[in-house]
Design a protein around this motif. Sequence first.
Motif, PDB file in Angstrom:
ATOM      1  N   VAL A  80       0.874  -1.180   0.000  1.00 43.87           N
ATOM      2  CA  VAL A  80       0.000   0.000   0.000  1.00 43.87           C
ATOM      3  C   VAL A  80       0.906   1.223   0.000  1.00 43.87           C
ATOM      4  O   VAL A  80       1.719   1.397   0.907  1.00 43.87           O
ATOM      5  N   GLN A  82       1.962   5.469  -0.490  1.00 42.03           N
ATOM      6  CA  GLN A  82       1.550   6.803  -0.062  1.00 42.03           C
ATOM      7  C   GLN A  82       0.540   7.389  -1.051  1.00 42.03           C
ATOM      8  O   GLN A  82      -0.466   7.964  -0.665  1.00 42.03           O
ATOM      9  N   TYR A  84      -2.366   6.687  -3.730  1.00 41.30           N
ATOM     10  CA  TYR A  84      -3.357   5.609  -3.709  1.00 41.30           C
ATOM     11  C   TYR A  84      -3.249   4.699  -4.925  1.00 41.30           C
ATOM     12  O   TYR A  84      -3.590   3.525  -4.868  1.00 41.30           O
ATOM     13  N   GLN A 140      -7.862   5.949   0.293  1.00 39.10           N
ATOM     14  CA  GLN A 140      -6.850   5.159   0.987  1.00 39.10           C
ATOM     15  C   GLN A 140      -7.430   3.833   1.445  1.00 39.10           C
ATOM     16  O   GLN A 140      -6.750   2.801   1.424  1.00 39.10           O
ATOM     17  N   MET A 157       3.404  -1.428   3.922  1.00 37.53           N
ATOM     18  CA  MET A 157       2.678  -0.150   3.865  1.00 37.53           C
ATOM     19  C   MET A 157       3.670   1.001   3.933  1.00 37.53           C
ATOM     20  O   MET A 157       4.392   1.144   4.923  1.00 37.53           O
ATOM     21  N   PRO A 160       1.127   5.213   4.382  1.00 40.79           N
ATOM     22  CA  PRO A 160      -0.212   5.247   3.781  1.00 40.79           C
ATOM     23  C   PRO A 160      -1.099   6.377   4.272  1.00 40.79           C
ATOM     24  O   PRO A 160      -2.106   6.681   3.642  1.00 40.79           O
TER      25      PRO A 160
END
Length: 350
Positions: A80, A82, A84, A140, A157, A160
């Motif tokens: 995931v 930063q 989207y 997000q 991640m 995020p």
Amino acid sequence: MAEIQLRNVNKRWGSFVGVDNFNLTIADKEFLVLLGPSGCGKTTTMRMIAGLEDITEGEIAIDGKVINNLDPKDRDVAMVFQSYALYPNMNVYENIRFPLRVRGVDASTHDERVRRASRMVELDDFLHRKPAELSGGQRQRVALARAIVREPNVFLMDEPLSNLDAKLRVSTRAQIKNLSHELAVTTIYVTHDQIEAMTLADRVVVMQKGIVQQVGSPTEIYDKPANAFVASFIGNPAMNLIDGEMRGGVFETQRTRVEGLRAPDGKVTLGFRAEDASIAEDGNGQITAPIYTLELLGDATMVSVRIGQALVAVKADKSFRAEIDDTVSISVPADICHVFDTDTGKRLSA
């Protein structure tokens, strides 16, 4: 099971060292946070695990299998970002479903898996919408659902929450915390926000200039920072750090004298947290100085004084009343203090 091992991992671009001799074992189902300022190597470390960056030296293994030469798609990790990275021409349902189509997952399972992922991040009412019709927080959550639907061995991640406003960050952070408990999947989370690290992590890895500074639980890192950098990076506000001299267990510098410390004589940096110190009503505190600024926080008043080049903060009661330039006495008992070597930053006190 997804235990991850990083063994002597290095990343260099020419003479520049991005990650220097990184060694760590991440336990199955652990939520690990890589924390540090911009350029410290945390995202590079994550990208090497994902296969998006080549490793200069060392090995990365998942469940004992070295994955250095595996393509990203073969590592069974979901990332995931930063940003989207949603497909603007697809609705939310199709964005979440996309990884299943790409990986050739049995189509008869798609609807159930998409709706399960959607339900986990509370998107059921938005499945028909396009990304342009969503708020930042909703986008997000689509990105999170798209990672969840794959049911990977590892979640990665990369900051995020950094594009969300303060209120959304709090609510989405709570959602990620709950998801990590529900999914029980090994998760590596990159952030420069120490509040995210403290609230989400089972363990935190603090990095600076490509080097691991400390690894431990949030409580360990907060209560016993390994060096002055970690002390200054963890906490809100950060730990107060004052340069001075230690002589026979007594720390002294301008407007400051703290007795009863255990540290060798010489130049040291004294550290203490704003919430551990207090205003000395009797005027017999270890620091006496004019008030530099006052900030009402609602539940407390932050009182700051200047000692040399350092701005020193202490939390007072919300009813505390004073004016800028009024002299204030601050109680800093020896048992709340940390002592660091001024030259190396290394922790000296127990």
